[in-house]
Design a protein around this motif. Structure first.
Motif, PDB file in Angstrom:
ATOM      1  N   ILE B  14       0.824  -1.214   0.000  1.00  0.00           N
ATOM      2  CA  ILE B  14       0.000   0.000   0.000  1.00  0.00           C
ATOM      3  C   ILE B  14       0.859   1.265   0.000  1.00  0.00           C
ATOM      4  O   ILE B  14       0.340   2.378   0.000  1.00  0.00           O
ATOM      5  CB  ILE B  14      -0.953   0.019   1.232  1.00  0.00           C
ATOM      6  CG1 ILE B  14      -0.192  -0.345   2.509  1.00  0.00           C
ATOM      7  CG2 ILE B  14      -2.135  -0.902   1.027  1.00  0.00           C
ATOM      8  CD1 ILE B  14      -1.018  -0.266   3.761  1.00  0.00           C
ATOM      9  N   ARG B  16       2.564   2.824  -2.210  1.00  0.00           N
ATOM     10  CA  ARG B  16       2.437   3.801  -3.313  1.00  0.00           C
ATOM     11  C   ARG B  16       1.257   4.754  -3.101  1.00  0.00           C
ATOM     12  O   ARG B  16       1.216   5.839  -3.658  1.00  0.00           O
ATOM     13  CB  ARG B  16       2.335   3.088  -4.658  1.00  0.00           C
ATOM     14  CG  ARG B  16       1.104   2.239  -4.817  1.00  0.00           C
ATOM     15  CD  ARG B  16       1.086   1.526  -6.164  1.00  0.00           C
ATOM     16  NE  ARG B  16      -0.067   0.656  -6.274  1.00  0.00           N
ATOM     17  CZ  ARG B  16      -0.135  -0.559  -5.742  1.00  0.00           C
ATOM     18  NH1 ARG B  16       0.862  -1.043  -5.041  1.00  0.00           N
ATOM     19  NH2 ARG B  16      -1.224  -1.299  -5.884  1.00  0.00           N
ATOM     20  N   ASP B  17       0.290   4.308  -2.294  1.00  0.00           N
ATOM     21  CA  ASP B  17      -0.854   5.182  -2.006  1.00  0.00           C
ATOM     22  C   ASP B  17      -0.500   6.271  -0.991  1.00  0.00           C
ATOM     23  O   ASP B  17      -1.223   7.239  -0.848  1.00  0.00           O
ATOM     24  CB  ASP B  17      -2.016   4.356  -1.441  1.00  0.00           C
ATOM     25  CG  ASP B  17      -2.682   3.528  -2.524  1.00  0.00           C
ATOM     26  OD1 ASP B  17      -3.471   4.100  -3.275  1.00  0.00           O
ATOM     27  OD2 ASP B  17      -2.354   2.328  -2.616  1.00  0.00           O
ATOM     28  N   PHE B  18       0.578   6.057  -0.271  1.00  0.00           N
ATOM     29  CA  PHE B  18       0.955   6.990   0.796  1.00  0.00           C
ATOM     30  C   PHE B  18       2.442   7.310   0.671  1.00  0.00           C
ATOM     31  O   PHE B  18       3.283   6.651   1.290  1.00  0.00           O
ATOM     32  CB  PHE B  18       0.651   6.363   2.170  1.00  0.00           C
ATOM     33  CG  PHE B  18      -0.761   5.876   2.292  1.00  0.00           C
ATOM     34  CD1 PHE B  18      -1.805   6.760   2.553  1.00  0.00           C
ATOM     35  CD2 PHE B  18      -1.064   4.531   2.116  1.00  0.00           C
ATOM     36  CE1 PHE B  18      -3.105   6.308   2.648  1.00  0.00           C
ATOM     37  CE2 PHE B  18      -2.363   4.074   2.210  1.00  0.00           C
ATOM     38  CZ  PHE B  18      -3.385   4.964   2.477  1.00  0.00           C
ATOM     39  N   GLU B  24       0.850  11.329   5.913  1.00  0.00           N
ATOM     40  CA  GLU B  24       0.085  10.116   5.619  1.00  0.00           C
ATOM     41  C   GLU B  24       0.944   8.874   5.816  1.00  0.00           C
ATOM     42  O   GLU B  24       0.488   7.854   6.347  1.00  0.00           O
ATOM     43  CB  GLU B  24      -0.446  10.126   4.176  1.00  0.00           C
ATOM     44  CG  GLU B  24      -1.472  11.198   3.892  1.00  0.00           C
ATOM     45  CD  GLU B  24      -0.854  12.460   3.314  1.00  0.00           C
ATOM     46  OE1 GLU B  24       0.328  12.726   3.623  1.00  0.00           O
ATOM     47  OE2 GLU B  24      -1.545  13.173   2.576  1.00  0.00           O
ATOM     48  N   ILE B  43      -9.334  -0.310   0.032  1.00  0.00           N
ATOM     49  CA  ILE B  43      -8.221   0.645   0.172  1.00  0.00           C
ATOM     50  C   ILE B  43      -8.770   2.071   0.338  1.00  0.00           C
ATOM     51  O   ILE B  43      -8.174   2.900   1.017  1.00  0.00           O
ATOM     52  CB  ILE B  43      -7.236   0.551  -1.026  1.00  0.00           C
ATOM     53  CG1 ILE B  43      -6.000   1.429  -0.817  1.00  0.00           C
ATOM     54  CG2 ILE B  43      -7.915   0.889  -2.343  1.00  0.00           C
ATOM     55  CD1 ILE B  43      -4.999   0.886   0.118  1.00  0.00           C
ATOM     56  N   ASP B  44      -9.934   2.323  -0.256  1.00  0.00           N
ATOM     57  CA  ASP B  44     -10.547   3.654  -0.127  1.00  0.00           C
ATOM     58  C   ASP B  44     -10.900   3.965   1.329  1.00  0.00           C
ATOM     59  O   ASP B  44     -10.756   5.096   1.781  1.00  0.00           O
ATOM     60  CB  ASP B  44     -11.830   3.743  -0.975  1.00  0.00           C
ATOM     61  CG  ASP B  44     -11.512   3.891  -2.452  1.00  0.00           C
ATOM     62  OD1 ASP B  44     -10.333   4.180  -2.762  1.00  0.00           O
ATOM     63  OD2 ASP B  44     -12.420   3.700  -3.278  1.00  0.00           O
ATOM     64  N   ARG B  47      -7.735   4.725   3.070  1.00  0.00           N
ATOM     65  CA  ARG B  47      -7.274   6.059   2.659  1.00  0.00           C
ATOM     66  C   ARG B  47      -8.086   7.157   3.367  1.00  0.00           C
ATOM     67  O   ARG B  47      -7.538   8.157   3.808  1.00  0.00           O
ATOM     68  CB  ARG B  47      -7.412   6.191   1.130  1.00  0.00           C
ATOM     69  CG  ARG B  47      -6.570   7.325   0.553  1.00  0.00           C
ATOM     70  CD  ARG B  47      -6.693   7.419  -0.962  1.00  0.00           C
ATOM     71  NE  ARG B  47      -6.006   6.358  -1.662  1.00  0.00           N
ATOM     72  CZ  ARG B  47      -6.576   5.499  -2.515  1.00  0.00           C
ATOM     73  NH1 ARG B  47      -7.868   5.588  -2.772  1.00  0.00           N
ATOM     74  NH2 ARG B  47      -5.863   4.579  -3.116  1.00  0.00           N
TER      75      ARG B  47
END
Lengths: 349, 253
Positions: B14, B16-18, B24, B43-44, B47
């Protein structure tokens, strides 16, 4: 029952008379305030100051003067610069009021010095609270002073004589939608089960807000069974208290920390062993568990619901037949549970 | 540990999302490294939680510099264009104003407000959600706001009022420092409600943004005379119901 909890009971009047000779009688200045109002009182005091200062000071120093009257006259006392001629009780009261109302910077000018501990301080605060609480609601500032006096008496002096007055103040303030959580915190920090019974008196009140608050506070004190159909809540409380009070202890949880504090809890280990807790705090509970570690080794690991059921059964059997109870206590925990839960019917010798 | 749709995920999955280095990233590492298991439907949802925790930290930092004063409940004050002060010292939203405007006003005109630490914590959470929710949704969800303490709390925020035992203190959680032997003349110093900011920092209204030692020191300065019983931080936190807020936001879009 509408207003009964707000009245002084005979025992309290006796207590006040012992502490403050003259209490229970009404002084000249109080009489003027009650009969003619605050403005007439101020006018009378001002006139007496101008014509006979000695008399005015002696009226302020009267043993039976109420704090409410003194408080109303305090701005004049300060303006007319007579504070230094007052008795120690009055001087200490002036300093306490100024401190609570955040005017502590003014106090050096008054040249008053009284300690914030010792008997004088305590007696002054008791006078403020006990003679003043009848006039709760006089003004926001007045109420703040009463609240502060109550908190100091409960926290610093562990003063149980003021409990009825403080509990009444909590309920009065609640009726008006005022802030009560500091008073509730101070009451419970005394770790005295008499607080619960004084609160429970308000279950009988015909005022809905009183009864709701009493029920809410008692629930936060682990009181169960108040909602039994057809049974008055006060009776249910008495029954719960009789069964559990020897095993109750007070926690450090407060309404300041959480919306759902458990202000006191029933120690199921003590109830299971039918042994009264020596003290009402968490340290006593830990010491108790340490001392009985062997006897509690199987019990302590059980689920809370099972523990509660066993503890209740244990207490009932203990009261009914000590010999049977001793025998039951010798059984392995599984067998104790089986008997207590009725799997094998009532335990027979 | 983090589980998404029932599956344990690794940090690199995960990452790459943060992006590294940001707030974050700090938050996600804390959640992932927690002893407790954190479960998300997608994942939403994860997030959303990270974003809301970040907004909570920002709202706390902003409130600290807003000029809002400290006052005991009996002397609290508010901007009466938006709020009505209740007899117990709380602030009740006026019926003719928008909740989103009223919360923003506290940050804009901080000096018109003064209150205790618990109210400040509630303001922080209201502002944090306002950052993520569109005004129309916010005004609908929070149409009746009372700012006071844990006893006048919107059901949406109910879980913040409850303190649960934990070993995991996450950025954006509410914490509590208790002062067991407080000076009876200053009962408002019986404890300090704080927002955990991460990196060992906490925001507590009336004390400011400090580390734990400084908050304990401030509380200890308000102990009863002669007491040597120190203040300490409870091993408990109050946590937002992120899932509920996420679902509300999702159903709006």
């Amino acid at each position: 029952m509408e207003s009964q909890p707000f009245k002084f009971i005979h025992k309290e009047v006796i207590c006040m008379q012992n502490r403050f000779p003259g209490a229970g009688t009404i002084g000249n200045l109080d009489m003027i305030r009650i009969r003619s109002g605050n403005e007439k009182l101020k006018a009378y005091f001002l006139k007496t100051m101008q014509t006979n200062k000695e008399k005015a000071v002696s009226l302020l120093n009267a043993e039976n003067l109420s704090f409410a009257t003194f408080y109303i006259l305090m701005p004049q006392i300060l303006d007319l610069n007579v504070a230094s001629e007052l008795i120690e009780r009055d001087k200490a009261a002036v300093l306490f009021c100024l401190r609570i109302l955040s005017h502590a910077d003014d106090t050096p000018m008054l040249n008053l010095k009284t300690p914030e501990n010792g008997d004088l301080y305590r007696n002054t605060l008791e006078w403020i609270l006990l003679s003043g609480s009848k006039e709760t609601g006089l003004s926001d500032e007045f109420d703040r002073i009463l609240e502060a006096a109550a908190v100091v008496l409960l926290r610093q002096y562990r003063d149980t004589e003021v409990l009825p007055a403080v509990v009444r103040m909590v309920f009065y303030r609640n009726r008006k939608g005022m802030y009560i959580q500091d008073l509730v915190w101070a009451l419970f920090s005394l770790k005295d089960t008499r607080v619960l019974s004084l609160i429970a008196d308000f279950l009988k009140s015909r005022n809905k807000r009183d009864a709701e608050l009493a029920e809410n506070l008692l629930k936060h004190a682990s009181c169960q069974g108040l909602e039994q159909k057809g049974r008055p809540k006060y009776e249910a409380y008495i029954s719960w208290f009789k069964e559990n009070s020897p095993y109750l202890y007070f926690t450090d949880e407060t309404f300041h920390q959480t919306s759902d504090p458990l202000l006191c809890k029933v120690n199921l280990e003590a109830k299971y062993l039918c042994r009264k807790l020596p003290q009402k705090d968490e340290e006593a509970v830990e010491a108790f568990a340490d001392a009985d570690r062997v006897r509690l080794s199987s019990f302590s690991g059980l689920d809370n619901q099972v523990k509660a059921m066993l503890a209740e059964y244990s207490r009932r059997l203990y009261l009914r037949n000590r010999r049977q109870w001793n025998r039951w206590m010798e059984y392995p925990i599984e067998k104790q549970i089986e008997i207590a839960s009725g799997g094998r019917g009532e335990h027979n010798d | 540990m983090i589980k998404i749709a029932g599956k344990v995920v690794e940090l690199q999955d995960i990452g790459r999302d943060f992006p590294r280095g940001g707030v974050e990233s700090m938050i996600i590492q804390k959640i992932w490294g927690a002893e407790e298991s954190f479960e998300y439907s997608s994942i939403d949802e994860l997030r959303f939680e990270v974003e809301l925790r970040k907004s909570t930290i920002e709202a706390a930092v902003e409130l600290n510099s807003s000029g809002m004063g400290f006052a005991i409940f009996e002397k609290s004050r508010c901007n009466t264009d938006y709020w009505k002060r209740s007899p117990d010292g709380g602030f009740v939203l006026k019926s003719n104003v928008r909740p989103s405007d009223a919360i923003r006003d506290i940050y804009k005109n901080g000096s018109l407000y003064a209150t205790e630490c618990a109210t400040a914590i509630m303001i922080v959470f209201y502002k944090a959600v306002l950052t993520l929710y569109p005004d129309a949704l916010y005004d609908k969800v929070f149409s009746n706001i009372t700012l006071m303490n844990w006893h006048h709390i919107d059901p949406v925020f109910g879980s913040i009022g409850l303190m649960k035992n934990t070993k995991d203190f996450l950025p954006g959680d509410r914490g509590y420092f208790i002062n067991p032997d407080v000076d009876p003349l200053t009962p408002h110093w019986q404890g300090e409600n704080v927002i955990i900011l991460g990196g060992g920092s906490y925001y507590g209204h009336g004390i400011g943004i400090k580390n734990a030692e400084a908050i304990i020191e401030a509380l200890n300065q308000n102990r009863a005379r002669g007491s040597n019983k120190s203040a300490y931080m409870l091993k408990k936190v109050g946590r937002v119901n992120y899932r509920k807020l996420f679902r509300t936001a999702k159903s709006y879009h």
